[in-house]
Design an enzyme around this catalytic site. Structure first.
Site, PDB file in Angstrom:
ATOM      1  N   LYS A   1      -5.873 -24.108  12.489  1.00  0.00           N
ATOM      2  CA  LYS A   1      -4.260 -23.679  12.084  1.00  0.00           C
ATOM      3  C   LYS A   1      -3.662 -24.548  10.751  1.00  0.00           C
ATOM      4  O   LYS A   1      -2.856 -23.960  10.044  1.00  0.00           O
ATOM      5  CB  LYS A   1      -3.345 -24.203  13.385  1.00  0.00           C
ATOM      6  CG  LYS A   1      -3.102 -25.618  13.523  1.00  0.00           C
ATOM      7  CD  LYS A   1      -2.503 -25.980  14.825  1.00  0.00           C
ATOM      8  CE  LYS A   1      -2.222 -27.391  14.817  1.00  0.00           C
ATOM      9  NZ  LYS A   1      -1.918 -28.020  16.440  1.00  0.00           N
TER      10      LYS A   1
ATOM     11  N   ARG B   1       5.832 -32.960  25.044  1.00  0.00           N
ATOM     12  CA  ARG B   1       5.740 -31.672  24.394  1.00  0.00           C
ATOM     13  C   ARG B   1       5.454 -30.740  25.445  1.00  0.00           C
ATOM     14  O   ARG B   1       6.077 -30.812  26.303  1.00  0.00           O
ATOM     15  CB  ARG B   1       4.737 -31.575  22.890  1.00  0.00           C
ATOM     16  CG  ARG B   1       5.223 -30.335  22.109  1.00  0.00           C
ATOM     17  CD  ARG B   1       4.163 -30.328  20.555  1.00  0.00           C
ATOM     18  NE  ARG B   1       2.824 -29.841  21.209  1.00  0.00           N
ATOM     19  CZ  ARG B   1       1.964 -29.615  20.171  1.00  0.00           C
ATOM     20  NH1 ARG B   1       2.324 -29.925  18.985  1.00  0.00           N
ATOM     21  NH2 ARG B   1       0.796 -29.072  20.597  1.00  0.00           N
TER      22      ARG B   1
HETATM   23  C1  LIG Z   1      -2.681 -28.653  16.663  1.00  0.00           C
HETATM   24  C2  LIG Z   1      -3.291 -28.800  18.065  1.00  0.00           C
HETATM   25  C3  LIG Z   1      -4.505 -29.646  18.235  1.00  0.00           C
HETATM   26  C4  LIG Z   1      -5.260 -30.281  17.156  1.00  0.00           C
HETATM   27  O1  LIG Z   1      -4.491 -31.418  16.637  1.00  0.00           O
HETATM   28  P1  LIG Z   1      -5.250 -32.244  15.558  1.00  0.00           P
HETATM   29  O2  LIG Z   1      -4.441 -33.571  15.472  1.00  0.00           O
HETATM   30  O3  LIG Z   1      -4.893 -31.666  14.169  1.00  0.00           O
HETATM   31  O4  LIG Z   1      -6.616 -32.676  15.794  1.00  0.00           O
HETATM   32  C5  LIG Z   1      -5.203 -29.550  19.314  1.00  0.00           C
HETATM   33  N1  LIG Z   1      -4.195 -29.285  20.500  1.00  0.00           N
HETATM   34  C6  LIG Z   1      -3.142 -28.529  20.575  1.00  0.00           C
HETATM   35  C7  LIG Z   1      -2.353 -28.027  21.728  1.00  0.00           C
HETATM   36  C8  LIG Z   1      -2.626 -28.427  19.128  1.00  0.00           C
HETATM   37  O5  LIG Z   1      -1.547 -27.590  19.004  1.00  0.00           O
END
Ligand SMILES: *Cc1c(COP(=O)(O)O)cnc(C)c1O
Length: 357
Positions: free
Chosen positions: A36, A131
């Site tokens: 992302k 969250r």
């Molecule tokens: C963005 C996201 C990740 C990845 O997080 P990083 O800190 O970039 O490794 C993993 N799980 C979810 C649910 C996310 O939204």
């Protein structure tokens, strides 16, 4: 000619993904590689897709997953809880989605029936970061009870997300709750939960700690560590990985000697702020062709430590070049290191070009 662009060192990126995925796999942890932060930019997804040790390609937006290579042998994972309005695309394009509401799971089940497909889900538990995720045991029981009845859904496992919002640091104790809930659910509902997804790049530091991660944790979802070469609980560099995969570069469009204090009566700037100026006399001021529409300057660090960012407006960033006025000129490129937020913004801006080197 220089245009605003992100330069991507593809060999360094491939090294980072391969290096860390191998290390995780060796410890029995499968990898969901998160795309992302670069909006699933296809040439970078292709790099992730080539790494054998990556099991899943993961993104928070279904539109990004829809761009994934059709012939990939990875499973596609939707990270953000599905909107009720997108379940059709989620079932069509994602193998797995992360969920916390039985209403959404019900809609996915009905849609999977309609498409004659099975859809896999990971149930998210909130272990304190506040969250996404189920928070109360009573609700977990109620969801589990109906979930096992969903004929077109495979309940793959449990997951947790930490640090992203509440900044809660993962610990053995917190993740052990995931393990305990799994044992309870398996025994109570007669299911097998194959995947325990223990978080994101902020869980990585536990791998090197005494006691580490609970052994049953067998998946992590990794975004930031691959692109920036650091874990995110404490922001520490991961030895053996590159921190300089990405560089932002933009050209100078004005380069002049001017005062350091604005002339006239000061009110609010274009963003309703009352900026503060320091009088340094006449300085060499340069403007580059990037602005707040592209990226906030808090996410930028000039590679040339002699430069100082003075401020920005929608389409301009103003820099003090006084320490090295002869090393730059109109049209020259200025380069920056990007933080996570800077990468996210630069890849989202259609005005910032991307170039693999
Ligand atoms: C963005 C996201 C990740 C990845 O997080 P990083 O800190 O970039 O490794 C993993 N799980 C979810 C649910 C996310 O939204």
């Amino acid at each position: 000619m220089t245009r605003p662009k992100v330069l991507i060192d593809k060999e360094k990126l491939k090294h980072n993904v391969t290096f860390l995925s191998r290390k995780l796999q060796a410890q029995g942890i499968s990898v969901a590689a998160v795309t992302k932060v670069f909006s699933a930019y296809p040439p970078l997804v292709a790099i992730y897709n080539e790494v054998e040790e990556v099991s899943y390609l993961a993104d928070s937006r279904i539109e990004n997953i829809m761009k994934y290579p059709k012939d990939s042998d990875k499973a596609f994972m939707l990270l953000r809880l599905p909107m009720l309005s997108e379940v059709e695309d989620v079932v069509r394009y994602a193998t797995i989605s992360l969920n916390s509401h039985i209403e959404t799971i019900r809609a996915l089940n009905e849609e999977a029936a309609r498409q004659g497909k099975r859809h896999q889900i990971i149930l998210m538990l909130d272990l304190g970061d506040l969250r996404e995720g189920i928070y109360e045991l009573e609700e977990l029981k109620a969801v589990a009870e109906e979930l096992v009845q969903c004929q077109h859904i495979d309940w793959l496992g449990l997951g947790v997300n930490l640090t992203c919002y509440g900044a809660v640091i993962p610990t053995y104790g917190i993740l052990q709750r995931l393990v305990n809930d799994k044992a309870y659910l398996e025994e109570t509902y007669g299911v097998t939960l194959y995947v325990l997804s223990g978080g994101n790049s902020s869980s990585l530091y536990l791998l090197d700690e005494e006691g580490g991660l609970p052994e049953e944790i067998n998946n992590l979802r990794i975004g930031e560590a691959f692109v920036l070469g650091r874990e995110t609980a404490f922001g520490r560099i991961i030895p053996g990985m590159y921190q300089d995969v990405f560089t932002l570069r933009a050209p100078i469009i004005e380069y002049r000697d001017k005062a350091s204090l604005p002339v006239g009566t000061l009110g609010m700037n274009a963003f309703g702020e009352a900026p503060i100026f320091i009088d340094k006399g006449i300085i060499k001021r340069g403007i580059i062709a990037l602005g707040r529409q592209d990226v906030d300057v808090v996410h930028l660090t000039p590679k040339d430590e002699r430069l100082e960012i003075l401020g920005s407006s929608s389409d301009h960033i103003i820099i003090d070049f006084s320490a090295c006025p002869d090393d730059y000129s109109l049209g020259a490129g200025v380069e920056f290191h990007l933080s996570y937020g800077g990468l996210l913004a630069a890849f989202t801006s259609p005005h910032v070009y991307k170039e693999l080197i």
